[in-house]
Design a protein around this motif. Structure first.
Motif, mmCIF file in Angstrom:
data_model
loop_
_atom_site.group_PDB
_atom_site.id
_atom_site.type_symbol
_atom_site.label_atom_id
_atom_site.label_comp_id
_atom_site.label_asym_id
_atom_site.label_seq_id
_atom_site.Cartn_x
_atom_site.Cartn_y
_atom_site.Cartn_z
ATOM 1 N N SER A 55 -8.866 56.796 -24.755
ATOM 2 C CA SER A 55 -8.726 57.529 -23.489
ATOM 3 C C SER A 55 -9.724 57.059 -22.436
ATOM 4 N N ILE A 56 -10.929 56.726 -22.841
ATOM 5 C CA ILE A 56 -11.932 56.294 -21.859
ATOM 6 C C ILE A 56 -11.507 54.983 -21.213
ATOM 7 N N ASN A 57 -11.058 54.031 -22.027
ATOM 8 C CA ASN A 57 -10.595 52.758 -21.465
ATOM 9 C C ASN A 57 -9.329 52.940 -20.636
ATOM 10 N N PHE A 58 -8.478 53.896 -21.023
ATOM 11 C CA PHE A 58 -7.275 54.164 -20.235
ATOM 12 C C PHE A 58 -7.653 54.689 -18.860
ATOM 13 N N LEU A 59 -8.609 55.605 -18.803
ATOM 14 C CA LEU A 59 -9.065 56.112 -17.500
ATOM 15 C C LEU A 59 -9.694 54.998 -16.676
ATOM 16 N N ASP A 60 -10.480 54.138 -17.326
ATOM 17 C CA ASP A 60 -11.049 52.987 -16.615
ATOM 18 C C ASP A 60 -9.937 52.092 -16.073
ATOM 19 N N HIS A 61 -8.886 51.909 -16.875
ATOM 20 C CA HIS A 61 -7.771 51.053 -16.446
ATOM 21 C C HIS A 61 -7.050 51.624 -15.233
ATOM 22 N N ILE A 62 -6.699 52.923 -15.277
ATOM 23 C CA ILE A 62 -5.911 53.471 -14.165
ATOM 24 C C ILE A 62 -6.742 53.660 -12.901
ATOM 25 N N ASN A 63 -8.074 53.606 -13.030
ATOM 26 C CA ASN A 63 -8.920 53.655 -11.847
ATOM 27 C C ASN A 63 -9.361 52.259 -11.402
ATOM 28 N N GLY A 64 -8.922 51.237 -12.133
ATOM 29 C CA GLY A 64 -9.380 49.875 -11.860
ATOM 30 C C GLY A 64 -8.558 49.140 -10.817
ATOM 31 N N LYS A 65 -9.063 47.948 -10.443
ATOM 32 C CA LYS A 65 -8.455 47.141 -9.385
ATOM 33 C C LYS A 65 -7.044 46.678 -9.731
ATOM 34 N N LYS A 66 -6.858 46.199 -10.958
ATOM 35 C CA LYS A 66 -5.560 45.630 -11.337
ATOM 36 C C LYS A 66 -4.456 46.684 -11.229
ATOM 37 N N ARG A 74 -4.896 60.935 -6.859
ATOM 38 C CA ARG A 74 -3.691 61.060 -7.677
ATOM 39 C C ARG A 74 -3.055 62.411 -7.474
ATOM 40 N N GLU A 75 -1.728 62.455 -7.441
ATOM 41 C CA GLU A 75 -1.015 63.719 -7.251
ATOM 42 C C GLU A 75 -0.462 64.257 -8.566
ATOM 43 N N TYR A 76 -0.744 63.582 -9.656
ATOM 44 C CA TYR A 76 -0.269 64.009 -10.967
ATOM 45 C C TYR A 76 -1.450 64.117 -11.911
ATOM 46 N N LYS A 77 -1.253 64.863 -12.989
ATOM 47 C CA LYS A 77 -2.313 65.039 -13.976
ATOM 48 C C LYS A 77 -2.152 63.961 -15.045
ATOM 49 N N VAL A 78 -3.236 63.308 -15.387
ATOM 50 C CA VAL A 78 -3.208 62.267 -16.413
ATOM 51 C C VAL A 78 -3.101 62.947 -17.770
ATOM 52 N N ASP A 79 -2.076 62.560 -18.543
ATOM 53 C CA ASP A 79 -1.818 63.193 -19.832
ATOM 54 C C ASP A 79 -2.587 62.461 -20.927
ATOM 55 N N LEU A 80 -3.698 63.049 -21.356
ATOM 56 C CA LEU A 80 -4.502 62.448 -22.417
ATOM 57 C C LEU A 80 -4.370 63.212 -23.728
ATOM 58 N N GLY A 85 -1.903 54.313 -29.000
ATOM 59 C CA GLY A 85 -2.722 54.173 -27.808
ATOM 60 C C GLY A 85 -2.018 54.745 -26.590
ATOM 61 N N TYR A 86 -2.555 54.423 -25.434
ATOM 62 C CA TYR A 86 -2.042 54.928 -24.161
ATOM 63 C C TYR A 86 -1.313 53.800 -23.442
ATOM 64 N N TYR A 87 -0.076 54.062 -23.037
ATOM 65 C CA TYR A 87 0.759 53.041 -22.410
ATOM 66 C C TYR A 87 0.762 53.222 -20.903
ATOM 67 N N CYS A 88 0.529 52.149 -20.174
ATOM 68 C CA CYS A 88 0.602 52.154 -18.704
ATOM 69 C C CYS A 88 1.909 51.483 -18.315
ATOM 70 N N ASN A 89 2.841 52.261 -17.773
ATOM 71 C CA ASN A 89 4.149 51.702 -17.422
ATOM 72 C C ASN A 89 4.099 50.875 -16.143
ATOM 73 N N VAL A 90 3.073 51.046 -15.316
ATOM 74 C CA VAL A 90 2.948 50.250 -14.096
ATOM 75 C C VAL A 90 2.540 48.824 -14.446
ATOM 76 N N CYS A 91 1.556 48.689 -15.324
ATOM 77 C CA CYS A 91 1.042 47.371 -15.698
ATOM 78 C C CYS A 91 1.665 46.841 -16.979
ATOM 79 N N ASP A 92 2.451 47.665 -17.674
ATOM 80 C CA ASP A 92 3.091 47.311 -18.936
ATOM 81 C C ASP A 92 2.059 46.830 -19.952
ATOM 82 N N CYS A 93 1.058 47.703 -20.188
ATOM 83 C CA CYS A 93 0.038 47.365 -21.174
ATOM 84 C C CYS A 93 -0.322 48.612 -21.980
#
Length: 197
Positions: free
Chosen positions: A86-97, A46-52, A73-81
């Motif tokens: 924070s732990i699940n958000f990090l798992d999400h942005i590092n995940g396959k989907k 990643r070239e950006y810092k994750v804002d937690l 909660g934490y919003y993911c604009n790529v997946c719209d979810c």
């Protein structure tokens, strides 16, 4: 092909199905020539810092009409979810989907020997710079501590001198008091330096 009434099995027209299979093969060959296979980008850093921390310790009012990007909660604009912690958000942005939605495959580029050596050089430079900074910081801190110790030493010396001076004054006062008593006993009033009424 028997047409007997007691023969209830389904009969297949071989010529018809051979023709359909040939058409499918031709269509598949044409499709491969026209469309190139989709190649996904390899997984990269990643070239950006994750804002937690931006919403940490803040409270907000959430209604039914609040958009999902501003809900709790934490919003993911790529997946719209929305992910709740924070732990699940990090798992999400590092995940396959999420990585698929970014257009990346989950494969990592294989590093060459030269790339590894270059990375070692960069890391070595960073550690040397940190060491220099640390040495500078420790030197500055040590110099400040030495200066504080020197100031404290001077203060103590001053106090000691003052105590000695006060003790000497007390001793002189006691000595003067004793000598004036002796002079009075002997009949000396003084040496004529001051007039008394």
């Amino acid at each position: 092909m028997s047409m007997r009434p007691d023969d209830h099995r389904r009969k297949w027209d071989r010529k018809e199905y051979e023709r359909l299979a040939q058409e499918r093969i031709l269509a598949k060959d044409k499709g491969n020539e026209e469309e190139e296979p989709v190649t996904k980008e390899l997984l990269k850093q990643r070239e950006y810092k994750v804002d937690l921390d931006s919403k940490l310790g803040k409270s907000m009012v959430i209604n039914k009409s609040t958009p999902s990007s501003q809900s709790g909660g934490y919003y993911c604009n790529v997946c719209d979810c929305v992910v709740k912690d924070s732990i699940n958000f990090l798992d999400h942005i590092n995940g396959k989907k999420h990585q698929r939605n970014l257009g990346m495959s989950m494969k990592v580029e294989r590093s060459s020997l030269d790339q590894v050596k270059e990375r070692f050089k960069i890391n070595k430079k960073k550690t040397e710079e940190k060491k220099k900074d640390y040495e500078l910081e420790t030197r500055v801190r040590e110099a400040k501590e030495e200066e504080d110790r020197y100031r404290e030493y001077k203060r103590e010396k001053r106090k000691e001198r003052k105590r000695k001076h006060d003790d000497d004054d007390d001793a002189d006062a006691d000595l003067d008091a004793g000598s004036s008593e002796m002079a009075a006993i002997m009949g000396f009033a003084g040496f004529g330096g001051s007039k008394k009424n």
